[in-house]
Design a protein around this motif. Sequence first.
Motif, PDB file in Angstrom:
ATOM      1  N   UNK A  86       0.417  -1.261   0.098  1.00  0.00           N
ATOM      2  CA  UNK A  86      -0.131   0.097   0.042  1.00  0.00           C
ATOM      3  C   UNK A  86       0.619   0.941   0.404  1.00  0.00           C
ATOM      4  N   UNK A  87       2.325   0.737   0.881  1.00  0.00           N
ATOM      5  CA  UNK A  87       2.506   2.420   0.440  1.00  0.00           C
ATOM      6  C   UNK A  87       3.497   2.136  -0.461  1.00  0.00           C
ATOM      7  N   UNK A  88       4.114   1.342  -1.154  1.00  0.00           N
ATOM      8  CA  UNK A  88       4.015   1.372  -2.627  1.00  0.00           C
ATOM      9  C   UNK A  88       4.079   1.907  -3.729  1.00  0.00           C
ATOM     10  N   UNK A  89       2.251   1.644  -3.699  1.00  0.00           N
ATOM     11  CA  UNK A  89       1.405   3.128  -4.848  1.00  0.00           C
ATOM     12  C   UNK A  89       0.991   4.214  -4.005  1.00  0.00           C
ATOM     13  N   UNK A  90       1.862   4.607  -2.844  1.00  0.00           N
ATOM     14  CA  UNK A  90       1.038   5.673  -2.608  1.00  0.00           C
ATOM     15  C   UNK A  90       1.769   6.621  -3.278  1.00  0.00           C
ATOM     16  N   UNK A  91       0.765   7.634  -3.616  1.00  0.00           N
ATOM     17  CA  UNK A  91       1.259   8.766  -4.240  1.00  0.00           C
ATOM     18  C   UNK A  91       2.315   9.551  -4.071  1.00  0.00           C
ATOM     19  N   UNK A  92       2.075   9.948  -3.130  1.00  0.00           N
ATOM     20  CA  UNK A  92       3.545  10.647  -2.515  1.00  0.00           C
ATOM     21  C   UNK A  92       3.865  10.022  -1.618  1.00  0.00           C
ATOM     22  N   UNK A  93       4.651   8.454  -1.840  1.00  0.00           N
ATOM     23  CA  UNK A  93       5.667   8.195  -0.981  1.00  0.00           C
ATOM     24  C   UNK A  93       6.990   7.670  -2.237  1.00  0.00           C
ATOM     25  N   UNK A  94       7.789   8.117  -1.990  1.00  0.00           N
ATOM     26  CA  UNK A  94       9.467   7.421  -2.318  1.00  0.00           C
ATOM     27  C   UNK A  94      10.149   6.961  -1.207  1.00  0.00           C
ATOM     28  N   UNK A  95      11.134   6.057  -2.286  1.00  0.00           N
ATOM     29  CA  UNK A  95      12.275   5.310  -1.757  1.00  0.00           C
ATOM     30  C   UNK A  95      13.831   5.200  -2.672  1.00  0.00           C
ATOM     31  N   UNK A  96      14.360   5.925  -1.919  1.00  0.00           N
ATOM     32  CA  UNK A  96      15.746   5.930  -2.127  1.00  0.00           C
ATOM     33  C   UNK A  96      16.687   4.693  -2.229  1.00  0.00           C
ATOM     34  N   UNK A  97      16.951   4.418  -3.200  1.00  0.00           N
ATOM     35  CA  UNK A  97      17.864   3.027  -2.921  1.00  0.00           C
ATOM     36  C   UNK A  97      19.122   3.186  -2.970  1.00  0.00           C
ATOM     37  N   UNK A  98      19.683   2.807  -2.061  1.00  0.00           N
ATOM     38  CA  UNK A  98      21.285   2.092  -1.321  1.00  0.00           C
ATOM     39  C   UNK A  98      21.137   1.102  -2.390  1.00  0.00           C
ATOM     40  N   UNK A  99      22.647   0.810  -2.672  1.00  0.00           N
ATOM     41  CA  UNK A  99      23.996   0.482  -3.954  1.00  0.00           C
ATOM     42  C   UNK A  99      24.055  -1.029  -2.974  1.00  0.00           C
TER      43      UNK A  99
END
Length: 281
Positions: free
Chosen positions: A19-32
């Motif tokens: 549900x968070x993954x689909x939230x329009x105002x939610x963003x994840x900045x990935x590590x490497x």
Amino acid sequence: MKKKPLAWIVDSTAYVPEYLRQHPDFFTVPLTIHFGEKQYIDGVDLTPEQLYVQIKDTEEFPKTSQPSAGEFAERFRKIAEGYEQAIAVHVSSKLSGTLASSTAGAELAGFPITFIDSLSLSYGITGLIEKGMELHENGATIPEIKSRLEKMAGTLQNFILIGQLEQLYKGGRMSGVQFFLGSLLKVKPIVQISSKGELEAIDKVRSEKKALQYLVDRVVESHTPRRKKIHLMQGNVMEQAIQLKQMIAEQVPGIEVEIGDISSTLAVHAGEGTLAVLWFD
């Protein structure tokens, strides 16, 4: 185009349910994640399942790194195109330099971001985001949200059964003496993220059966009627996670137990077989 008022940002050590993954105002900045010369973007180029296979198939031990300030800045500039400001919740600053890098990136981008040190990881980040969104929907101001989340950070109750002792050692999260004794005695270490955001060894068990019962006991002994839900995070051991959920349900009737995956970044350090119970009081 009119900008939206607020974006929510986490790094990829966070547990991100659908549900968070689909939230329009939610963003994840990935590590490497690094395997020698090869680099993978967490959650983009490499899933946890693929990571476990690669660890088994290669002699290279994986390492992780946070995005640079410049990489954060690039991401923030894109988010700023659609938002007036953001709230970012990151992995404990005692465990990673992600928060510092993200803060520097926001300064480079000139984007107003309110930063929260979660003093934790995984669901510890998620729970703060969920509470922040709830407060925002109920009309709380950004300073009010920041104050509430900072008080909540560090209150996460968590008990983590490490799946692979060798990975925790090679990742620099335990001493050589601890690793030697643990390997010699074939123990399964139980660790915890403290209220200060630091990783601490708190106990050890000798078998999988005892390990599961240990986690159940911690849930039972601390249970209160106000607690309706706990989270169970697992590292490619869904069968054991389901068994643990059933054991908890038998001893704490009515409690909701949500099972989630640890991210690839966390799996690098904790390893396959990791199980954890977490909740906010």
